[in-house]
Design a protein around this motif. Structure first.
Motif, PDB file in Angstrom:
ATOM      1  N   VAL A  42       0.832  -1.204   0.000  1.00  0.00           N
ATOM      2  CA  VAL A  42       0.000   0.000   0.000  1.00  0.00           C
ATOM      3  C   VAL A  42       0.868   1.256   0.000  1.00  0.00           C
ATOM      4  CG1 VAL A  42      -1.683   1.333   1.317  1.00  0.00           C
ATOM      5  CG2 VAL A  42      -1.966  -1.132   1.079  1.00  0.00           C
ATOM      6  N   TYR A  43       1.889   1.291   0.873  1.00  0.00           N
ATOM      7  CA  TYR A  43       2.723   2.492   0.961  1.00  0.00           C
ATOM      8  C   TYR A  43       3.540   2.689  -0.314  1.00  0.00           C
ATOM      9  CZ  TYR A  43       5.848   6.003   2.946  1.00  0.00           C
ATOM     10  OH  TYR A  43       6.559   7.157   3.181  1.00  0.00           O
ATOM     11  N   PRO A 333      10.232  -7.985  -1.449  1.00  0.00           N
ATOM     12  CA  PRO A 333      10.153  -8.078  -2.915  1.00  0.00           C
ATOM     13  C   PRO A 333       8.728  -8.323  -3.411  1.00  0.00           C
ATOM     14  CG  PRO A 333      11.218 -10.024  -1.983  1.00  0.00           C
ATOM     15  CD  PRO A 333      11.093  -9.043  -0.877  1.00  0.00           C
ATOM     16  N   LEU A 334       7.963  -9.147  -2.688  1.00  0.00           N
ATOM     17  CA  LEU A 334       6.579  -9.400  -3.113  1.00  0.00           C
ATOM     18  C   LEU A 334       5.746  -8.123  -3.044  1.00  0.00           C
ATOM     19  CD1 LEU A 334       5.674 -12.877  -1.545  1.00  0.00           C
ATOM     20  CD2 LEU A 334       6.212 -12.330  -3.916  1.00  0.00           C
ATOM     21  N   GLY A 335       5.956  -7.308  -1.997  1.00  0.00           N
ATOM     22  CA  GLY A 335       5.234  -6.050  -1.865  1.00  0.00           C
ATOM     23  C   GLY A 335       5.552  -5.089  -2.996  1.00  0.00           C
ATOM     24  N   ALA A 336       6.855  -5.041  -3.374  1.00  0.00           N
ATOM     25  CA  ALA A 336       7.252  -4.158  -4.477  1.00  0.00           C
ATOM     26  C   ALA A 336       6.632  -4.609  -5.791  1.00  0.00           C
ATOM     27  CB  ALA A 336       8.776  -4.127  -4.594  1.00  0.00           C
ATOM     28  N   ALA A 338       3.868  -6.402  -6.148  1.00  0.00           N
ATOM     29  CA  ALA A 338       2.423  -6.167  -6.084  1.00  0.00           C
ATOM     30  C   ALA A 338       2.107  -4.687  -6.275  1.00  0.00           C
ATOM     31  CB  ALA A 338       1.865  -6.663  -4.753  1.00  0.00           C
ATOM     32  N   ALA A 339       2.926  -3.817  -5.665  1.00  0.00           N
ATOM     33  CA  ALA A 339       2.708  -2.371  -5.817  1.00  0.00           C
ATOM     34  C   ALA A 339       2.875  -1.949  -7.264  1.00  0.00           C
ATOM     35  CB  ALA A 339       3.681  -1.600  -4.922  1.00  0.00           C
ATOM     36  N   GLY A 355       5.651   4.550 -13.872  1.00  0.00           N
ATOM     37  CA  GLY A 355       7.113   4.598 -13.923  1.00  0.00           C
ATOM     38  C   GLY A 355       7.782   3.262 -13.697  1.00  0.00           C
ATOM     39  N   GLY A 356       6.997   2.208 -13.412  1.00  0.00           N
ATOM     40  CA  GLY A 356       7.585   0.888 -13.262  1.00  0.00           C
ATOM     41  C   GLY A 356       7.970   0.546 -11.837  1.00  0.00           C
ATOM     42  N   LEU A 357       8.636  -0.587 -11.676  1.00  0.00           N
ATOM     43  CA  LEU A 357       8.984  -1.160 -10.378  1.00  0.00           C
ATOM     44  C   LEU A 357       9.991  -0.295  -9.628  1.00  0.00           C
ATOM     45  CD1 LEU A 357       8.759  -3.641  -8.466  1.00  0.00           C
ATOM     46  CD2 LEU A 357      10.666  -4.642  -9.729  1.00  0.00           C
TER      47      LEU A 357
END
Length: 810
Positions: A42-43, A333-336, A338-339, A355-357
């Motif tokens: 989320v953040y 890494p999973l949060g990034a 998913a974001a 803008g991507g990951l």
């Protein structure tokens, strides 16, 4: 090479605890991972939204405000540009017409003609692929419309003009317009043409929109009032040029037009993400308490050979920290990822460039705190309590799980079970075991109950959104609305409409736009006057069903009477039943008396005036700009077909149609917008449910470990593996059902609060609350399934225990 034997004994014990019980480690790590993942996702998504949305919006040099009016000449744009406080102004022409999609269906399309694509300075449209600028007879499609139309560069689209003529436009490229509401939300496709193409579409070579940017000295932070003041002066300039202005759209400085919606969505997701982290922490507390209970003798032996309490405390807190670090390695890494996926999806929905990951350092720091600091702080109390045992108490422990002292709840459960003679002994034992560890049961119930409450509340939010939409569309009782580019005689419109088979009834309405003034004074024109749409239905209309909250509706003898809706009162609170109201329409100022206040839902600021008097007052007696139609059939597809037949018939009879809106299609489009919100909320609710299931699995695993000796005794007196397994499964189901009952009790107030907040944040009005019993039923089924699934591994482990193993258990 590093040797395991070099590690000090206490840290070897930590490693042994981590690796020795892999299932327990996996459960704890997963529970922390879910919470950290949710918070990080989320953040990180919020930071990506903030970065990408702002960059896309600023790249377009967005207008401070836009004015929409009947067609006017370029000279009026110059007059707006010359106003004090206006830095830049540009005009455009918008044409609303029908377009045929690749599937052969007809939909609405907005074609925008820009006088000079090379000199754009406001709301800049940028080339993406293909030719630039559009040639004569060519069209550039806005990228959000490609999927809607099923078209591609090099192909063509067929459009139908307001006169009914069909024209083919060649698609020579795609563009990106950051200032345009995406097709998914508006229900329209967008294309860009040059001014010469207007004549091929049976339109005048004139403008109908002015976009302007105010000078920096006008602005006062994020306030829109200074921009509105300049906009009112620009409105007056256009009116002086003998054109009717319909709307003034003001943008908050430096903020994307959908920024508030995205911020509200992120805020809701943040609350649910923090909840999932807290619930994961509860599972950790349960697990740490169980570890200490299981290792009572080990703690006693360590103290007997000289270990201090603070050393044992650090050892167990290190174990908790290790759980957190393992969770962080998975969640970050999973949060990034998913974001990035969420941002990419939202970029498509809201039409901005992603803008991507990215994994910002501030996100990683927050995730580290959530993964390590929060669990360690939560574990301090159970570890402190567990390490406080004396050597004598630890050595005298027999390995049979003790129970909490019997209180009123235990005696009440015992009395209730004594009366349940029809139940078998294993089930009675399961029911008693459910309440055996009340503190552990409370934490497990809290986890499952919160998950269930949120899940059921999300379904109620969905139901409330749909109820609000139904209320909004039930406000107007027609099935189809047809708008015209100019005024026509009402009798002629109705005569032609009633000739089309399938039409049950038709009503022609007067329609225009104006500004509510504070008074009749000349100075009031530039004061805080606000936009309103004025509808003039026939008195005694059957096509509208207003919900009056004060005063009355229009009656036949009314003349200068006015009914305002609650949306109008937000900007003009001085209007009350019986008070005067001055509305400026073009160069005229009409004075009304407010006779009623109607509730507004998703309708914007509307006022209603009696048709005969109003059309006479604006010198359009007997004329109308729209017609509302009731269809004979309730079938949605037949209503869509009727709308198409009406449009063709009216155009053939020289009535220039601007738009045809079918009510059920509007409902479906808005529902799909609402579903984007509910899907995100439901995903977070499912994450909470996963944490709840992990918590229940951990609890059942702990219970099996504590009751190892008891299970051995049952096996010794003849209990079968299946009977022992059923005891564990039934106990888990009891916890699941209890959590469901508690969740139902909490779901009603939680759903009402969440629905209210969602309505205020997204629609600026509370939702029409509707409690979803479907959500209650689905969660009952899910809680039972999750309970069974969570108990299968602990039940299998319990059933596999042999008498020899349990008698040797320490």
């Amino acid at each position: 090479m590093f040797s395991y034997t070099l590690i000090r004994p206490r840290w070897r014990k930590v490693l042994a605890d981590l690796w020795g019980n892999k299932l327990r480690t996996l459960l704890v790590v997963l529970s922390i991972t879910v919470g950290v993942f949710a918070v990080g996702m989320v953040y990180s998504a919020y930071l990506m939204f903030e970065r990408d949305l702002d960059a896309s919006w600023r790249s377009a040099a967005p207008a401070s405000a836009s004015l929409y009016a009947d067609p006017f000449d370029e000279e009026l744009v110059e007059s707006v540009r010359s106003l004090r406080g206006v830095k830049e102004a540009e005009g455009r022409r918008n044409v609303d017409l029908r377009v045929q999609t690749a599937a052969g269906e007809w939909g609405q399309m907005f074609l925008t003609a820009i006088p000079d694509y090379a000199k754009q300075k406001v709301n800049i449209v940028k080339s993406q692929t293909g030719a630039w600028p559009p040639g004569d007879g060519d069209v550039l499609l806005e990228r959000s419309s490609l999927a809607e139309l099923g078209a591609a560069t090099g192909g063509s689209i067929q459009v139908e003009t307001s006169t009914g003529r069909k024209r083919t436009l060649k698609v020579t490229g795609t563009v990106y317009d950051p200032s345009q509401i995406p097709s998914m939300f508006s229900g329209r496709s967008y294309g860009y043409i040059n001014m010469d193409t207007l004549e091929k579409l049976d339109e005048e070579r004139r403008l109908d929109q002015v976009n302007f940017v105010v000078a920096s000295w006008v602005l006062k932070g994020k306030e829109t009032a200074p921009i509105e003041a300049v906009g009112r002066r620009a409105w007056s300039k256009l009116e002086q040029g003998d054109t009717t202005v319909f709307w003034l759209q003001v943008n908050k400085p430096g903020e994307h037009q959908m920024q508030s919606i995205i911020n509200a969505l992120v805020m809701l997701l943040t609350v649910l993400g923090v909840l999932s982290l807290l619930l994961g922490t509860f599972l950790l507390v349960n697990t740490v308490s169980a570890i200490l209970t299981q290792q009572v003798r080990q703690v006693g032996i360590m103290k007997a050979i000289g270990a201090r309490r603070d050393q044992i405390l650090r050892m167990y807190l290190t174990l908790v920290g290790a759980y957190g670090i393992l969770a962080l390695l998975v969640a970050a890494p999973l949060g990034a990822l998913a974001a990035s996926a969420v941002t990419g999806f939202m970029a498509q929905v809201f039409n901005f460039d992603s803008g991507g990951l990215e994994l910002p350092s501030k996100v990683l720091m927050l995730e580290a705190a959530a993964a390590v600091a929060v669990p360690v702080l939560a574990a301090i109390w159970p570890v402190w309590r567990g390490t406080g045992i004396t050597v004598r108490e630890a050595i005298s422990d027999y390995g049979i799980g003790s129970t909490d002292s019997k209180g009123r709840l235990d005696r009440w459960v015992d009395r209730l079970l004594e009366k349940a003679e029809c139940l078998s002994r294993p089930i009675l034992l399961s029911l008693r075991n459910t309440f055996r560890r009340k503190w552990r049961l409370a934490l497990t119930l809290l986890t499952m109950t919160v998950a269930g409450t949120v899940f059921m509340a999300v379904f109620s939010v969905r139901a409330s959104l749909y109820s609000t939409l139904d209320d909004a569309l039930d406000y107007f009782q027609y099935d189809i609305s047809v708008g015209f580019t100019e005024n026509y005689r009402a009798a002629r419109i109705e005569h032609e409409v009633l000739r089309v088979p399938g039409v049950k009834a038709a009503e022609s309405w007067g329609f225009t736009s104006g500004r509510i003034l504070q008074s009749e004074r000349k100075e009031a024109e530039d004061d805080a006057s606000k936009n309103v749409f004025i509808l003039a239905p026939p008195v005694g209309t059957k096509m509208i069903q207003p919900k009056m909250i004060a005063g009355r509706w229009l009656v036949p003898e009314d003349e200068s009477a006015l009914v305002v809706n609650t949306e109008v009162l937000k900007d003009s609170p001085q209007l009350t039943v019986g008070s005067p109201a001055v509305i400026k329409i073009g160069t005229r100022k009409l004075k009304f008396t407010v006779v009623g206040i109607a509730k507004s839902t998703l309708t914007g600021p509307l006022v209603f005036a009696p048709y005969p008097w109003f059309t006479g007052a604006i010198q359009e007696a007997g004329g109308a700009r729209s017609v509302q139609i009731a269809a004979r059939s309730d079938n949605p597809r037949e209503q869509t077909e009727l709308g198409r037949k009406l449009e063709e018939h009216l155009k053939k009879n020289n009535l220039r149609v601007q738009n045809v809106d079918v009510t059920w299609e509007q409902k479906q489009r808005i529902r799909s917008q609402f579903d984007i919100l509910t899907v995100f909320l439901l995903i977070m609710a499912i994450l909470l449910a996963i944490v709840g299931a992990l918590g229940l699995m951990g609890t059942m695993g702990i219970n099996v470990l504590e009751r190892t000796r008891e299970i051995g005794i049952m096996r010794a007196i003849g209990a079968s593996s299946s009977a022992i397994g059923r005891i564990i499964v039934v106990e888990a189901i009891c916890i699941g059902v209890l959590s469901w009952l508690l969740g139902v009790l909490l779901a009603l107030p939680a759903a009402a609060l969440l629905s209210y907040q969602v309505g205020v944040m997204f629609l600026q009005n509370p939702l029409t609350f509707s409690f979803s019993f479907l959500g209650v039923g689905i969660w009952l089924l899910l809680s039972a399934l999750l309970s069974v699934a969570a108990s299968l591994i602990p039940a299998r482990n319990a059933a596999k225990l042999s008498v020899r193993e349990v008698l040797g258990y320490e």
